[in-house]
Scaffold this active site. Structure first.
Site, mmCIF file in Angstrom:
data_model
loop_
_atom_site.group_PDB
_atom_site.id
_atom_site.type_symbol
_atom_site.label_atom_id
_atom_site.label_comp_id
_atom_site.label_asym_id
_atom_site.label_seq_id
_atom_site.Cartn_x
_atom_site.Cartn_y
_atom_site.Cartn_z
ATOM 1 C CE LYS A 185 -13.730 5.936 1.488
ATOM 2 N NZ LYS A 185 -12.699 5.947 2.340
ATOM 3 C CE LYS A 237 -6.551 13.834 0.384
ATOM 4 N NZ LYS A 237 -6.646 12.618 -0.154
ATOM 5 N NE ARG A 238 -3.387 9.933 10.505
ATOM 6 C CZ ARG A 238 -3.142 8.962 11.173
ATOM 7 N NH1 ARG A 238 -3.762 7.637 11.234
ATOM 8 N NH2 ARG A 238 -2.209 9.052 11.835
ATOM 9 C CG HIS A 266 -1.836 -1.031 1.198
ATOM 10 N ND1 HIS A 266 -3.273 -0.742 0.807
ATOM 11 C CD2 HIS A 266 -1.912 -2.333 1.693
ATOM 12 C CE1 HIS A 266 -3.941 -1.772 1.016
ATOM 13 N NE2 HIS A 266 -3.224 -2.732 1.606
ATOM 14 C CB THR A 284 -10.189 4.771 -0.757
ATOM 15 O OG1 THR A 284 -9.458 5.134 0.654
ATOM 16 C CG2 THR A 284 -9.419 3.602 -1.413
HETATM 17 C C1 26Q Z 1 3.327 0.175 10.203
HETATM 18 C C2 26Q Z 1 4.432 -0.271 11.206
HETATM 19 C C3 26Q Z 1 4.191 0.267 12.472
HETATM 20 C C4 26Q Z 1 3.365 0.968 12.954
HETATM 21 C C5 26Q Z 1 2.318 1.555 11.983
HETATM 22 C C6 26Q Z 1 2.333 1.115 10.522
HETATM 23 C C7 26Q Z 1 1.428 1.286 9.566
HETATM 24 C C8 26Q Z 1 -0.145 1.577 9.933
HETATM 25 C C9 26Q Z 1 -0.869 1.853 8.915
HETATM 26 C C10 26Q Z 1 1.786 1.452 8.271
HETATM 27 C C11 26Q Z 1 0.800 2.129 7.420
HETATM 28 C C12 26Q Z 1 -0.375 2.229 7.676
HETATM 29 C C13 26Q Z 1 -1.662 2.593 6.688
HETATM 30 C C14 26Q Z 1 -1.234 2.981 5.491
HETATM 31 C C15 26Q Z 1 -2.409 3.235 4.569
HETATM 32 O O1 26Q Z 1 -3.559 3.623 4.869
HETATM 33 N N1 26Q Z 1 -1.896 3.590 3.191
HETATM 34 C C16 26Q Z 1 -3.107 3.866 2.224
HETATM 35 O O2 26Q Z 1 -3.785 2.590 1.712
HETATM 36 C C17 26Q Z 1 -4.802 3.024 0.915
HETATM 37 C C18 26Q Z 1 -5.443 1.752 0.662
HETATM 38 O O3 26Q Z 1 -4.750 0.907 -0.253
HETATM 39 C C19 26Q Z 1 -4.271 3.723 -0.441
HETATM 40 O O4 26Q Z 1 -5.228 4.361 -0.880
HETATM 41 C C20 26Q Z 1 -3.633 5.094 0.056
HETATM 42 O O5 26Q Z 1 -2.946 5.591 -1.077
HETATM 43 C C21 26Q Z 1 -2.225 4.599 1.203
HETATM 44 O O6 26Q Z 1 -1.593 5.765 1.561
#
Ligand code: 26Q
Length: 788
Positions: free
Chosen positions: A635, A523-524, A336, A631
């Site tokens: 929406k 978004k974040r 991702h 995403t």
């Molecule tokens: C990893 C290690 C330790 C702590 C936290 C994490 C961690 C947690 C959440 C790493 C990544 C995430 C989330 C990532 C995320 O939301 N990515 C998004 O995924 C979406 C679905 O595929 C995409 O549409 C977005 O582009 C992407 O940023």
């Protein structure tokens, strides 16, 4: 017959159950019950209905979606809709003088950071709706993502106590608990099962979330010895594992607890599958990959690969040569992100100190990999990019690719980037593994549920087939030149804006006007998503209006919704900066009635459900090549907003579907970014562009105050001097500023011709069919999980 009995006879079983539950549990009639009591009764009665078909899909292949996050949002509304009980609930409540919105006051959003977690929830909905046996496996965190508030424009975090009202949608399955071992610690993983109800209620799958509990409830021996703290210690140590969702949506390198979480739910879920498999086939595991497909949602559950190898070899007596092909045929990995810092790596030392028993099997995978590389003539230094262990680090993404039969990105451009750069060498080694699966969203939540007016409008014209087959929205194109249709469409948007405005008034205490254009970035908070570019642009518009440089400007409400990771200093600085801009504009009568900026509090799924229907411009402005897919862009599109965005992630495919003329695309494309990266000189741009310079300077010239935190200076330095780990203006804000501004003002001008603008909005909605997660899930099913 008395009228009471008559009334009761007319009620459905579900409605009767609600009444009975209220009486039994609380000794109350509906009209006397409070919101929590109603919520519990409605949920319990709906659970009775859900049970009828729960777990029916036991034959054939089961897909297991392993994910550290499932951002399901509030369960009650979605479940009622999918069970077909929403109207009955409303009717029952109305007849008893209760407003159906009481149900919304109770639950919170659970359990994820952002896109990746929400995608998992959309997938569960799509699979259940289309009769695919897919179950989710994850962690039942006691606290989800923090609750956000603002103090003087600074983000504050407090615990998200999402369980405080109870959890009526889960069933605790004590009888199916399993043991998970760490070095020096063993815990129970106790499953809580949540029904995943497909639309129409015919298929009910399961989301199984594990909770960590001590092996021994309470150490009476220690208590008796008056070692009170010690008596609790084991409990606390166990519960810590599932206590809290990590609030970072990139990495938290080196955090022992995070690795424990990952192993905890991976190991528990695998145990569960192996046990069930043995119940059916006995000790012959050769059919395992026909029975189960395991999809790894990013690297977070990738420790599952060596863990299953360990179980097969250590406990089931298989050899590596028997076990590994089965494993590979079972697992598939979704990436991702393209951010190097987000590709998880664990230090060998940490890994060995937490799960030494698994580390042995990581080494075994590495040995097998080396042999395979050698056979292909890849030796010496050429092996470096493949190494699962390179001296001191375990590379989870590499292990994922090696141990899986399929690897996918989440939008076309993203998959290309994986092939060309992030996983380039792996693509050369095994091109057949690489696939694209462009993300999607479930229209049941993101249109049917959140935008009832637009849903009715669509159904009146093309029937209700779109609810399960979103392609059918295309039929709406037929009416694109029908003035009455467009007028009604505009009216609905207008009414949704009013609804949002009322909500904002209620929860933020701020008055906004539905007469304004609604421009939204939700978004974040991340540097690559460039909320700061949006902020600079707003500030420049502000100066432009004051100077009279911008004429005929459509009054605009600029909305932001975003949480920053608590330790992400620059992201928090951007929040503060935006709130300073909002304050400046609010306090200036010269622009009042022409622009307003608002940072919404505690943005999440539930807020998004209010925001999407009301938005007119969808801000998707990440630097080309950085947003894997996005995403929220889908929406917004589905709810009839135009995209103001870059050629990045799924924006590209959105524009491909809806037409470039119906959206507002700007900025450098990935090819250009790659070309200029080395020679990029943001300082030159800054010096030669007075408007840009003025906006950037506002960070440090006293226009605004960051309360002495140094946040604004750090942002300024990151743009012009580079930050600790990257070059100046790493995300090309300065590069794209002019083009953004020009395009944004063009959109703003075109809004003055509502027929023209709303036609674009309308055509975006009509062409959103591709972005249903139903389509995505079908592709995963046919191209990855069915193993043809
Ligand atoms: C990893 C290690 C330790 C702590 C936290 C994490 C961690 C947690 C959440 C790493 C990544 C995430 C989330 C990532 C995320 O939301 N990515 C998004 O995924 C979406 C679905 O595929 C995409 O549409 C977005 O582009 C992407 O940023």
């Amino acid at each position: 017959m008395t009228s009471e009995t008559e009334k009761r006879n007319k009620m459905s079983q579900f409605q009767k159950d609600v009444i009975s539950f209220l009486r039994l549990q609380y000794g109350k009639a509906l009209a006397e019950a409070d919101a929590t009591e109603i919520y519990h009764s409605v949920s319990a009665a709906a659970m009775c209905q859900a049970r009828k078909n729960w777990g029916r899909l036991e034959e054939g292949k089961k897909v297991c979606y392993f994910s550290a996050e499932f951002l399901v949002g509030r369960l009650v509304s979605g479940n009622l809709v999918n069970l077909g009980l929403a109207d009955q609930t409303e009717e029952l409540l109305r007849e008893n003088g209760v407003d159906a919105s009481v149900l919304e006051e109770i639950e919170d959003d659970a359990l994820g950071n952002g896109g990746l977690g929400r995608l998992a929830a959309c997938f569960l909905d799509s699979a259940a709706t289309h009769g695919i046996a897919m179950n989710g496996y994850g962690i039942r965190y006691r606290y989800g993502l923090f609750r956000q508030s603002f103090e003087n424009g600074f983000q504050k975090e407090t615990a998200d106590r999402w369980l405080r009202f109870g959890d009526p949608w889960s069933v605790r399955r004590e009888d199916e608990r399993v043991r998970v071992d760490f070095k020096g610690q063993s815990v129970w993983a106790v499953p809580y099962d949540y029904p995943v109800i497909g639309y129409g209620g015919r298929t009910v799958n399961t989301m199984r979330l594990w909770q960590a509990e001590p092996m021994e409830e309470f150490r009476f021996d220690l208590f008796n010895e008056q070692k009170y703290d010690k008596a609790y210690e084991e409990r606390n140590r166990a519960e810590a594992i599932s206590a809290v969702l990590y609030p970072n949506d990139d990495t938290d390198a080196g955090k022992r607890l995070r690795l424990k979480q990952q192993y905890f739910f991976s190991s528990a879920s695998l145990r569960d599958l192996v046990k069930k498999y043995e119940g059916k086939y006995g000790g012959d595991f050769s059919h395992f990959s026909e029975e189960y497909a395991i999809q790894l949602n990013d690297t977070h559950p990738v420790v599952s690969i060596p863990e299953l190898l360990r179980i097969f070899m250590e406990e089931k007596g298989m050899s590596f040569r028997q076990a590994f092909p089965i494993i590979r045929q079972t697992f598939a990995y979704t990436n991702h992100t393209v951010m190097a810092e987000a590709l998880e790596k664990w230090s060998v030392k940490l890994f060995r100190s937490v799960i030494p028993q698994v580390y042995r099997y990581v080494m075994m995978l590495q040995r097998s990999l080396l042999k395979a590389l050698e056979q292909k003539g890849i030796t010496g230094q050429a092996q470096a990019p493949y190494l699962i262990m390179d001296g001191s680090l375990v590379h989870m993404a590499r292990m994922a690719v090696y141990g899986s039969h399929a690897v996918n990105g989440v939008a076309q451009i993203h998959t290309e980037i994986l092939k060309k750069s992030v996983l380039k060498e792996w693509y050369q080694l095994t091109p057949e593994k690489f696939q694209n699966k462009t993300n999607g969203i479930t229209q049941r939540k993101w249109l049917l549920q959140c935008n009832p007016a637009l849903s009715r409008f669509i159904t009146e014209r093309i029937g209700s087939g779109w609810i399960t087959h979103l392609d059918q929205l295309k039929k709406m194109e037929r009416f694109q030149n029908d003035p009455e249709t467009l007028r009604r469409f505009g009216e609905i948007k207008r009414r949704n804006k009013q609804v949002l405005a009322d909500y904002i008034e209620k929860v933020e205490g701020v008055t906004v006007s539905p007469d304004f254009l609604f421009d939204v970035q939700a978004k974040r908070l991340h540097e690559y998503k460039r909320q700061l570019l949006n902020a600079f642009s707003i500030l420049d518009i502000y100066y432009g209006l004051k100077e009279g440089r911008i004429a005929g400007f459509t009054p605009t409400l600029f909305l932001f919704g975003a949480k920053a990771a608590p330790g992400y200093f620059r992201a928090k600085g951007i929040i503060k900066y935006i709130s300073e801009i909002a304050k400046l504009i609010d306090g200036d009568p010269a622009v009042r009635g022409r622009m307003q900026v608002l940072f919404l509090t505690n943005y999440g799924v539930s807020y998004a459900e209010k925001l999407m229907p009301a938005a007119e411009i969808s801000e998707q402005i990440s630097t080309a090549g950085t947003e894997a897919s996005g995403t929220s862009n889908m929406k917004f599109m589905l709810n009839g907003a135009v995209t103001l965005g870059t050629y990045d992630g799924a924006n590209i495919e959105i524009v491909e579907q809806a037409g470039e003329d119906n959206n507002y695309i700007f900025g450098a494309r990935i090819e250009e970014i790659e070309k200029i990266r080395e020679s990029y000189d943001p300082v030159k741009l800054y010096q030669s562009n007075p408007r840009l310079r003025r906006a950037v300077d506002s960070l440090v010239d006293g226009t605004f105050s960051d309360g002495g935190t140094g946040m604004f200076r750090e942002l300024y330095d990151a743009l012009l001097k580079g930050a600790s780990w990257h070059q100046p203006d790493h995300y090309f804000l300065l590069k794209d500023f002019d083009s953004y501004q020009e395009t944004r003002l063009r959109a703003n001008r075109e809004y003055q011709n509502p027929e023209l603008f709303y036609r674009k909005c309308y055509l975006n909605m009509a062409n959103a069919g591709k972005f249903s997660s139903d389509r995505t899930i079908r592709q995963y099913y046919e191209e990855i999980w069915s193993n043809r």
